[in-house]
Design a protein around this motif. Structure first.
Motif, mmCIF file in Angstrom:
data_model
loop_
_atom_site.group_PDB
_atom_site.id
_atom_site.type_symbol
_atom_site.label_atom_id
_atom_site.label_comp_id
_atom_site.label_asym_id
_atom_site.label_seq_id
_atom_site.Cartn_x
_atom_site.Cartn_y
_atom_site.Cartn_z
ATOM 1 N N LYS A 30 48.340 33.770 27.054
ATOM 2 C CA LYS A 30 48.898 34.699 28.055
ATOM 3 C C LYS A 30 50.419 34.633 28.102
ATOM 4 C CE LYS A 30 44.673 33.961 30.629
ATOM 5 N NZ LYS A 30 44.026 33.337 31.769
ATOM 6 N N ILE A 33 52.372 37.799 29.136
ATOM 7 C CA ILE A 33 52.119 38.415 30.440
ATOM 8 C C ILE A 33 53.190 37.988 31.434
ATOM 9 C CG2 ILE A 33 50.447 38.601 32.341
ATOM 10 C CD1 ILE A 33 49.479 39.916 29.756
ATOM 11 N N LYS A 37 51.199 41.215 38.301
ATOM 12 C CA LYS A 37 50.516 42.510 38.279
ATOM 13 C C LYS A 37 49.065 42.407 37.791
ATOM 14 C CE LYS A 37 50.702 47.069 36.169
ATOM 15 N NZ LYS A 37 51.251 47.905 35.112
ATOM 16 N N TRP A 38 48.819 41.503 36.820
ATOM 17 C CA TRP A 38 47.502 41.441 36.176
ATOM 18 C C TRP A 38 46.617 40.301 36.719
ATOM 19 C CZ3 TRP A 38 46.729 45.714 33.626
ATOM 20 C CH2 TRP A 38 47.826 46.370 33.051
ATOM 21 N N VAL A 41 42.893 41.262 37.344
ATOM 22 C CA VAL A 41 42.222 41.603 36.081
ATOM 23 C C VAL A 41 41.971 40.328 35.281
ATOM 24 C CG1 VAL A 41 42.327 43.074 34.011
ATOM 25 C CG2 VAL A 41 43.493 43.787 36.080
ATOM 26 N N ASP A 42 42.955 39.449 35.294
ATOM 27 C CA ASP A 42 42.829 38.186 34.570
ATOM 28 C C ASP A 42 41.730 37.314 35.175
ATOM 29 O OD1 ASP A 42 43.783 36.112 32.648
ATOM 30 O OD2 ASP A 42 44.205 35.059 34.518
ATOM 31 N N GLU A 245 42.229 49.524 33.237
ATOM 32 C CA GLU A 245 43.008 48.317 33.576
ATOM 33 C C GLU A 245 42.710 47.172 32.607
ATOM 34 O OE1 GLU A 245 40.425 46.731 37.420
ATOM 35 O OE2 GLU A 245 41.991 48.218 37.726
ATOM 36 N N ASP A 246 41.440 47.048 32.188
ATOM 37 C CA ASP A 246 41.101 46.008 31.207
ATOM 38 C C ASP A 246 41.826 46.255 29.888
ATOM 39 O OD1 ASP A 246 39.399 44.830 33.010
ATOM 40 O OD2 ASP A 246 37.548 45.494 32.064
ATOM 41 N N ASN A 248 44.536 48.086 29.249
ATOM 42 C CA ASN A 248 45.995 47.949 29.324
ATOM 43 C C ASN A 248 46.425 46.483 29.442
ATOM 44 O OD1 ASN A 248 46.767 50.656 28.965
ATOM 45 N ND2 ASN A 248 46.238 51.120 31.092
ATOM 46 N N TYR A 249 45.600 45.668 30.116
ATOM 47 C CA TYR A 249 45.872 44.225 30.171
ATOM 48 C C TYR A 249 45.740 43.614 28.774
ATOM 49 C CZ TYR A 249 45.387 39.260 31.410
ATOM 50 O OH TYR A 249 45.545 37.891 31.483
ATOM 51 N N GLN A 252 48.734 44.311 26.678
ATOM 52 C CA GLN A 252 49.837 43.394 27.036
ATOM 53 C C GLN A 252 49.652 42.030 26.363
ATOM 54 O OE1 GLN A 252 52.312 43.616 30.114
ATOM 55 N NE2 GLN A 252 52.240 45.666 29.238
#
Length: 311
Positions: A30, A33, A37-38, A41-42, A245-246, A248-249, A252
Motif C-alpha cells: 500500500k 496510497i 480516502k480509501w 475500501v481497504d 470504488e474497488d 479505483n482503489y 491506486q
C-alpha cells in the motif's frame, strides 16, 4: 527417461502445489496510497481477503492439484507494464476491466473509445496460458492478482437477459435451439429453427441437467471453476456491488496514472434496467421452490467463498 521438458514440468508442479495449496495470504503493498480516502475500501478488502483465505484453508487443506495448470490460468489476463493479473468473471464488470487493461498497456488512450467488439474479439490482451511454464510461474509470484465477483444469482440472471432476451447470432442458434428442443413441449417450428425466445425456466432446466444438450459457458460457469480462488492466491478481491470504488482503489495500489478512472458506463443494452436484487426476484418467481434450491446449490461454493448472503 523423462525428457528435460517433463522434468521441468514435474518440478514446477510440485513447487506450484506447495505454494498454492492453500494459498498464502501475502500483505498488499500500500506504499502508493496517500491519505485516508480509501480507509473504508481497504478495510472491506482486508476482510474479504482473510475470509477467502480462511475458507480455502478449511476447504482445500491437503488437497492435490487435480487440474492442469494451463487450464487453471486460462481465464487470467496479463498486463506487463503495471504487473497485473486479472481473472475475467463475465457479467462482473469484465468488459470495462479489459478496457482499463488496454489503456494501461498503451493500446488505447481512453477506455471510452474502445468498442465492445474490440474488447472481446480484438485479441489485444495476452492471457497467462500463452506463456511458457517459467513465464506463468514468474508472473503468478510477482504480479498483483485480482478478481472481481458478483452475487451469483444476479450474475446468472444478468447473463440470461443479455444472451437470450436480445438478438444474438451465437447464443440463440447454439444454446437456444438445443434448449428449446429438449425442454419445451410442443415447440413450434419457428422456435426450433431460430432458438429465440428461451424462457428463464427452460434455461435453468438446461443449467441443472447433468446431461446438458450443449456444454457450459463462461457467462454462467461458477467463479470457483473460472478463476480457482483456492489455487491462486488473489491479492485483491473486488465486488461488482462496489465496483467503481474497488476498481479505483486497485488502480491506486498498482500505481496507475492518476487521471485513469474506472469507466462506469453499461457496455451493452444501456437502456435496460441493470440486473439488481428486485429484478432477480421477478425471474426466480418463474421457478419452483426445488429449482430455486438446486440453482443455489449449483453456485453454493461461490456463495461461500465470497461471503454472499443466500437469496
Amino acid at each position: 527417461r523423462l525428457s528435460d521438458q517433463q522434468k521441468m514440468t514435474k518440478s514446477f508442479l510440485s513447487q506450484f502445489r506447495e505454494l498454492y495449496l492453500p494459498p498464502a495470504m501475502r500483505p498488499l503493498n500500500k506504499s502508493l496510497i496517500k491519505g485516508d480516502k480509501w480507509k473504508d475500501v481497504d478495510g472491506a478488502q482486508e476482510k474479504r481477503r482473510s475470509f477467502l483465505y480462511g475458507f480455502c484453508k478449511k476447504y482445500n487443506s491437503g488437497k492435490k492439484l487435480r487440474t492442469h495448470l494451463v487450464h487453471v490460468v486460462s481465464r487470467i489476463y496479463v498486463e506487463d507494464r503495471y504487473k497485473i493479473l486479472y481473472c475475467e468473471v463475465p457479467k462482473a464488470g469484465c468488459s470495462n476491466w479489459k478496457r482499463v487493461l488496454m489503456v494501461l498497456s498503451g493500446l488505447a488512450a481512453s477506455a471510452h473509445n474502445i468498442s465492445h467488439d474490440d474488447v472481446h474479439y480484438g485479441k489485444h490482451l495476452k492471457k497467462l496460458d500463452s506463456y511458457d511454464l517459467k513465464g506463468i510461474y514468474a508472473r503468478l509470484n510477482s504480479y498483483t492478482k485480482t478478481i472481481f465477483v458478483r452475487d451469483p444469482m444476479e450474475r446468472l440472471v444478468s447473463a440470461f437477459r443479455d444472451k437470450f432476451e436480445h438478438p444474438n447470432s451465437y447464443y440463440h442458434p447454439v444454446f437456444g435451439k438445443a434448449i428449446i428442443k429438449k425442454y419445451r413441449q410442443n415447440a413450434n417450428e419457428e422456435a426450433l429453427k431460430t432458438g429465440s425466445g428461451v424462457k428463464f425456466k427452460e434455461f435453468i432446466q438446461y443449467l441443472l441437467d447433468s446431461h446438458r444438450p450443449v456444454g457450459m459457458d463462461i457467462h454462467w460457469e461458477q467463479v470457483s471453476k473460472l478463476c480457482y480462488p483456492c489455487l491462486i492466491n488473489y491479492d485483491f478481491i473486488g465486488k461488482f456491488e462496489t465496483l467503481e470504488e474497488d476498481a479505483n482503489y486497485f488502480l491506486q495500489l498498482v500505481g496507475a496514472p492518476a487521471e485513469l478512472k474506472f469507466p462506469n458506463f453499461k457496455d451493452r443494452h444501456s437502456s435496460d434496467e441493470r440486473t439488481n436484487a428486485e429484478v432477480v426476484r421477478q425471474y426466480l418467481k418463474e421457478l419452483s421452490k426445488q429449482e430455486r434450491q438446486l440453482t443455489y446449490d449449483f453456485y453454493y461454493l461461490d456463495y461461500l467463498m465470497f461471503n454472499y448472503t443466500s437469496p
